[in-house]
Design an enzyme around this catalytic site. Structure first.
Site, short mmCIF file in Angstrom:
data_model
loop_
_atom_site.label_atom_id
_atom_site.label_comp_id
_atom_site.label_asym_id
_atom_site.label_seq_id
_atom_site.Cartn_x
_atom_site.Cartn_y
_atom_site.Cartn_z
N ASP A 337 0.80 -1.26 -0.07
CA ASP A 337 0.06 -0.01 0.14
C ASP A 337 0.91 1.40 0.00
O ASP A 337 2.05 0.98 0.22
CB ASP A 337 -0.85 0.00 1.17
CG ASP A 337 -2.28 -0.72 0.99
OD1 ASP A 337 -2.60 -1.11 0.01
OD2 ASP A 337 -2.77 -1.43 2.01
N ASP A 623 -4.59 -2.88 4.81
CA ASP A 623 -5.10 -2.61 6.09
C ASP A 623 -6.67 -2.40 6.07
O ASP A 623 -7.15 -2.18 7.25
CB ASP A 623 -4.52 -0.94 6.47
CG ASP A 623 -5.15 -0.12 5.30
OD1 ASP A 623 -5.53 -0.44 4.51
OD2 ASP A 623 -4.57 1.16 5.65
N ASP A 627 -8.91 -5.48 1.45
CA ASP A 627 -7.49 -5.79 1.15
C ASP A 627 -7.51 -7.41 1.43
O ASP A 627 -6.50 -8.13 1.03
CB ASP A 627 -6.37 -5.32 2.07
CG ASP A 627 -6.22 -4.01 1.36
OD1 ASP A 627 -6.25 -3.44 0.28
OD2 ASP A 627 -6.17 -2.92 2.31
#
Length: 899
Positions: A337, A623, A627
């Site tokens: 990310d 997070d 995901d």
């Protein structure tokens, strides 16, 4: 969302509730008592073999004591074997208890996860374990529900109850008219361990800990620390192979000794003599099996895992699933990310442009200013915790930045929330990139507030400030995005009395007014650039996969050194472009990709799968709830400590500080764990080979027992229990991140290791047999070993060596292994064997081996069939065996300078 002002429990009520109903902790299933665990160690097949050896020795001793009238000292050997068994068993037992405590961390760590709870009229963050019956808890999408309770308010709440009922999507509501009569649980009930998929809510806790529905089935969901990892399975296969070979060697030893017995005795032997000789041969062969079989392997793996897990927690890596430790060492692609991992995830409003304000920072008392303040306050899911000296943001970092901006200008957001009544709302979704709320405003009007991506909000409006057109607005937005800032636009509409604003997840209101936008900055973490460079030097590709816009993402990639002047359009792709590619096209392009922007959740999962098809070992960070598919699909899922419960559940390792630098440490520890086990194997198998060759060859030569049972058991203790602890405690070294990832399918015994084991084992065996031959053909008096080079070689053999010479032989054997521990420690370290920085554990065990040998030689007496040696003897044997590590050092220096 708040229709009521909740006060919650005060501190006295919390204590009273905890005393009456207990903590919100699930009781770990009762384990076997310590005594049962200790007795279970004696059920180990190898321990049984040792006990049989002790019994055989006892029978022989009894025969020799009563029939041959030997002295009572004949019983020292079986007692010595029994003592060695108790010592080895006790050490193994203590080490496993320690490892078990390390694994308990995995079952307890989730109890410290923080939740937003209303107490004494303020929103506070409280660890899950401290939530009590009566608490009022705020939950939102991605959150794992901490305790069972009843909803007070809910907005579009959908919960995954598959862990309890198998139902993966249950709509929850406080409206009795919408209750599902066929549902397993009431529609206004939520339960511990289930996950919020959509929406948000407030509920009051009814049961905690073991009393929850989740607590009733907790036993079946506890982490099983006996799970076999791929590394375990590989080592068990190696153990099985070595075990079979040791049995073959044992049979050869028995057969050769029996042949030798009949050859030497001729016709002058009795049945009693043969039985006694056979039992001694059997006992010797059993001991060879004990020494040869690497029973320390499982303990070595357990200790390495436990040590690595404990140290990884200190470096902000919480290992949730065992295979992740070793797999991180083989990872060669990391899909990360951007927000919170590469950046600080500490959002701060950098620039404000509300077109109805005289000045961008001027929140005056005008009507438009009221809309700004109320719109920001109510169309927001974040909270601020005012329990400390300064407000602490809770929830979404971007939204928290807006509330902190209001607070900075003297605006208390909770006042606007309490004054407004929420009528309807649309929670934020990555699919439509906005959120909206319809409220009965504190000013008495019904107002719709909308917030989201600038292009989306601008497009749904029909009223704009004078002079604002799309081109000028878009240029201004892009200028902020090019500086890695996140932009959010705002709009509102004062609704007519009967006007409909929201229909499900669609805004149906017309004539919406564009208010303006804010630019929010999230700076790159200071340590990320070095961490990314280190990973790339270690042969690991980094790919940024984010829902953010391409301009901002590429700027971040440039800042961290991932995007270089050599990169072009083929190195970056947007979500729509990504989705348009076929699987074959994507597999072909996946290696060259560095940035995927505006990515949807399924895009990340698809990229991970394509990379895996290319043969890569992939780790992925995440997070959010969206995901979870990618986290599960990857070889290693790295969930963020600030992430949702769903993400953490799907992940294998939780990065507690959300930092990419911690991911680098996870890679380094994974490589170190694997290397330490290889070092242990290198050391142990070298000793195994040397011991087996010495005993096997001497059995054909007709020599006496070069290493008796108790001596071999001491050697076994050194190379199993002591060595397992020593090598497990070696910390990672910098050169690990300068090597390329290993092939995960590669056999743990590499060709280089196999060559070293063969050469060193053979050299040790030849050296020891030569030493034994020297003792046979010379007469060495106690204390005179220092004159070793002045002895005269005799053409005849005395047939056996003296106890003093046997002590020298045994000491030389152990000291060879003592020095070779340093060679194994230095294996693939790129440095000296005498570099002990950070190796206090290894140094302590290494010293204990020498101290233990001194104690055994000095006080072992008849138990170990040794006699005390002089200081000169010790110095000479240490000098004679030192070339083992000296030659190793020379080879390492030559190899280092030849690179």
């Amino acid at each position: 969302m708040h229709k009521h002002r909740y006060v919650g429990l005060d501190s006295d009520a919390v204590l009273k509730s905890r005393k009456e109903f207990g903590n919100n902790i699930l009781t770990i299933k009762k384990r076997d008592s310590i005594w049962l665990k200790l007795f279970a160690k004696f059920a180990d097949p190898l321990i049984i073999v040792l006990l049989i050896a002790a019994l055989l020795s006892a029978l022989i001793s009894c025969y020799e004591y009563w029939h041959l009238h030997s002295s009572v000292s004949i019983f020292i050997e079986p007692l010595g074997i029994l003592f060695a068994v108790l010592l080895a068993t006790g050490l193994s037992f203590l080490f496993e208890l320690k490892a078990e405590k390390e694994f308990d961390i995995l079952n307890q760590v989730n109890d410290d996860e923080a939740y937003e709870v209303i107490r004494e009229g303020s929103v506070q963050q409280v660890p899950k374990k401290d939530i009590v019956v009566g608490d009022i808890v705020i939950i939102e999408a991605g959150c794992e529900i901490p305790a069972d309770g009843v909803l007070l308010e809910s907005v579009h709440l959908i919960v995954d109850e598959s862990s309890l009922t198998g139902e993966s999507s249950c709509r929850k509501t406080v409206d009795h008219a919408q209750f599902d009569k066929n549902a397993t649980y009431a529609s206004n009930m939520v339960f511990r361990g289930t996950k919020v998929l959509v929406g948000h809510a407030i509920y009051t806790v009814q049961t905690v800990g073991d009393a929850t529905e989740n607590g009733k089935v907790f036993e079946s969901t506890q982490i099983d620390n006996s799970t076999k990892t791929p590394l375990n399975e590989q080592l068990f296969k190696l153990s099985a192979f070595i075990t079979k070979m040791s049995y073959i060697i044992a049979l050869i030893i028995i057969a050769s000794r029996c042949i030798r017995f009949f050859t030497d005795a001729g016709d002058n032997w009795t049945l009693i003599e043969f039985v006694t000789y056979f039992l001694r041969s059997l006992m010797l062969s059993v001991t060879v099996v004990v020494v040869a079989v690497p029973e320390g392997l499982p303990m070595a793996v357990t200790l390495c895992l436990a040590y690595s897990m404990r140290r990884m927690i200190k470096s902000n890596n919480l290992v949730r699933k065992l295979h992740a430790c070793e797999t991180m060492g083989a990872t060669n692609v990391i899909c990360t990310d951007k927000t919170g991992t590469l950046t600080k995830n500490q959002m701060e409003v950098s620039s404000v442009v509300f077109y109805g304000l005289p000045h961008e920072q001027d929140l005056n008392d005008s009507e438009f200013s009221f809309y700004v303040k109320e719109g920001v306050s109510v169309n927001c899911t974040a909270q601020l915790d005012f329990s400390g000296d300064t407000p602490r943001p809770l929830g979404n970092p971007t939204e928290s930045a807006l509330l902190l901006w209001l607070f900075k200008h003297g605006v208390y957001y909770i006042d606007y929330r309490n004054d407004a009544k929420v009528i309807n709302e649309i929670p934020f979704s990555t699919e439509y990139k906005f959120m909206a709320v319809e409220v009965l405003s504190g000013c008495g009007k019904r107002i719709l507030y909308v917030k989201g991506a600038p292009e989306i909000i601008y497009g749904m409006c029909s009223h704009y400030p004078n002079g604002l057109d799309w081109s000028s607005f878009d240029a201004k937005i892009k200028s902020f995005q090019e500086d890695s800032m996140r932009t959010l636009a705002f709009a509102y509409k004062v609704l007519d009395p009967h006007e409909m604003a929201i229909d499900q997840t669609t805004i149906v209101a017309k004539d919406i007014h564009f208010m303006g936008f804010v630019a929010i900055e999230d700076a790159v973490r200071e340590d990320v650039k070095d961490a990314v460079r280190s990973c790339r030097d270690a042969g690991i590709d980094i790919k940024i996969v984010t829902g953010d816009n391409p301009i901002t993402t590429r700027r971040v990639a440039q800042e961290i050194g991932l995007w270089t002047d050599e990169d072009n359009d083929l190195s970056m792709m947007t979500g729509p472009e990504f989705e348009a590619l076929s699987d074959d096209e994507l597999i072909h392009r996946s290696d060259s990709l560095k940035v995927v922007a505006r990515a949807k959740p399924q895009d990340k999962k698809r990229l991970v799968e394509c990379l895996m098809k290319r043969g890569h070992v992939v780790a992925v960070t995440g997070d959010g709830t969206n995901d979870a598919p990618a986290l599960k699909a990857a070889h290693v899922g790295l969930s963020m400590g600030s992430g949702t419960g769903v993400a953490k559940e799907a992940g294998d390792i939780t990065i507690l500080d959300d930092s990419f630098a911690s991911i680098r440490k996870a890679v380094m520890w994974g490589r170190s764990l694997y290397l330490n086990i290889q070092r242990f194997l290198l050391f142990q198998l070298t000793v195994n080979l040397a011991a087996c060759l010495v005993v096997l060859i001497s059995s054909f030569m007709g020599s006496g027992t070069l290493l008796n049972v108790t001596q071999m058991l001491w050697v076994n203790l050194i190379m199993d229990s002591f060595a397992a602890v020593a090598f497990a405690s070696i910390p990672p070294q910098d050169n690990l991140m300068k090597q390329h990832p290993r092939d995960r399918k590669q056999f743990i015994i590499t060709p280089k290791m196999g060559t070293l084991i063969g050469i060193m084992g053979a050299v040790f065996a030849v050296s020891l047999l030569s030493c034994y031959a020297f003792f046979l053909h010379t007469d060495i008096e106690p204390g005179a070993f220092s004159n070793i080079f002045n002895y005269t070689w005799r053409d005849f053999s005395r047939g056996e060596i003296t106890p003093y010479e046997h002590s020298l032989f045994f000491n030389i054997f152990v000291l060879l292994q003592f020095w070779n521990m340093l060679n194994a420690k230095a294996f693939l370290s790129g440095g000296s064997a005498f570099r002990f920085k950070g190796c206090k554990g290894f140094l302590l065990i290494w010293a204990l081996v020498l101290i233990g040998q001194i104690v055994i030689i000095t006080f072992g007496g008849e138990v170990f069939h040794v006699c005390s040696l002089s200081i000169e003897d010790w110095v000479i044997t240490l000098i004679l065996t030192f070339p083992v590590v000296a030659i190793g050092e020379l080879v390492r220096i030559v190899q280092k300078h030849s690179l």
